[in-house]
Design an enzyme around this catalytic site. Structure first.
Site, PDB file in Angstrom:
ATOM      1  CG  HIS A   1      18.660 -16.582 -30.121  1.00 39.92           C
ATOM      2  ND1 HIS A   1      19.781 -17.364 -30.340  1.00 39.92           N
ATOM      3  CD2 HIS A   1      18.871 -15.424 -30.803  1.00 39.92           C
ATOM      4  CE1 HIS A   1      20.620 -16.719 -31.139  1.00 39.92           C
ATOM      5  NE2 HIS A   1      20.093 -15.536 -31.419  1.00 39.92           N
ATOM      6  CB  SER A   2      20.541 -13.653 -27.633  1.00 34.13           C
ATOM      7  OG  SER A   2      21.553 -12.699 -27.421  1.00 34.13           O
ATOM      8  CG  MET A   3      17.392 -10.636 -22.905  1.00 39.18           C
ATOM      9  SD  MET A   3      16.524  -9.077 -23.155  1.00 39.18           S
ATOM     10  CE  MET A   3      14.838  -9.663 -23.342  1.00 39.18           C
TER      11      MET A   3
ATOM     12  CB  SER B   1      20.082 -20.432 -28.555  1.00 39.34           C
ATOM     13  OG  SER B   1      20.646 -19.887 -29.719  1.00 39.34           O
TER      14      SER B   1
END
Length: 249
Positions: free
Chosen positions: A95-97, A122
């Site tokens: 997720h993200s990073m 994500s």
């Protein structure tokens, strides 16, 4: 039979051990995030799935661990551990990073002819497009402002005395890793199906930006969820079910 209680294994943690599970879901947190973010996933996953969450250096039980030099070095460490799993279906969820970290882990495993069954990324644009586009945060006040903008933390917790000041240095350090990240020109996934997830109202990402993932993999599917950057918290059950479904190549 499931066994509850934090299980430490290298750089990964799980709240529920399921030795007989035929699927392992490796989760990679966002900037400033920790393995505990995915604790509820371990509890809610089906009985045939064991969830392991990466514990990046500098947080929770690894608070004193030395920082990594970059996302590439972090991926090297994590790929070595993921690659030790044999005879079970392996899925990566970032997720993200964490999406950049998971992608780099997947690339390393393909390079040694050990591709994972599926990569789910994500809330992050395609690595070759976003590399170099993130600015370094200019200080802790900027880090705290960005934490508020992205959401994902209960307002009551955000307002707790000293909470943002405690979290901001780790978040800034992670954000700097993202800002410094550069994509390898030969980076591509030829054997790993990729699913891309996006919150419909993510304040920092548009669908057009995630469509570029199609340039990096042979099989790419995009799914839009209702919600913001942290859509996966209120829709946890739906996200877990989607991540575990059979990949269509």
């Amino acid at each position: 039979m499931a066994e509850r209680g934090a299980i430490v294994s290298g750089a990964f943690r799980t709240q529920v051990s399921r030795p007989g599970a035929d699927t392992v879901l490796f989760c990679f947190p966002h900037a400033g995030g920790a393995a505990s973010f995915f604790g509820p996933w371990a509890e809610e996953a089906p009985a045939h799935v064991e969830v392991h969450a990466a514990q990046y250096p500098g947080r929770e039980d690894r608070f004193g661990a030395p920082p990594v030099a970059g996302i590439g070095q972090l991926a090297d460490i994590l790929a070595d551990e993921v690659g030790q799993v044999r005879g079970r279906r392996v899925i990566l969820f970032g997720h993200s990073m964490g999406a950049l970290v998971a992608y780099e882990v997947a690339r390393r495993l393909e390079a040694v002819d050990a591709p994972v069954s599926r990569l789910v990324v994500s809330a992050m644009g395609a690595p070759h497009r976003v590399a170099g586009t993130f600015a370094r945060l200019d200080g802790l006040p900027s880090a705290m402002a960005e934490l508020r903008r992205l959401g994902g933390t209960d307002n009551a917790i955000l307002g707790a005395p000293g909470f943002l000041e405690f979290l901001a240095p780790t978040f800034k350090a992670d954000s700097d890793l993202v800002a410094e990240y550069r994509h390898a020109h030969d980076g591509r996934l030829d054997s790993t199906p990729v699913d891309v997830y996006l919150g419909e109202f993510d304040p920092g990402l548009r669908r057009s930006e995630i469509e570029y993932w199609a340039e990096l993999a042979t099989s790419v599917k995009i799914t839009i969820f209702t919600g913001d950057h942290f859509y996966l918290t209120p829709q946890r059950a739906e996200v877990i079910a989607s991540a575990l479904r059979p990949a269509v190549v």
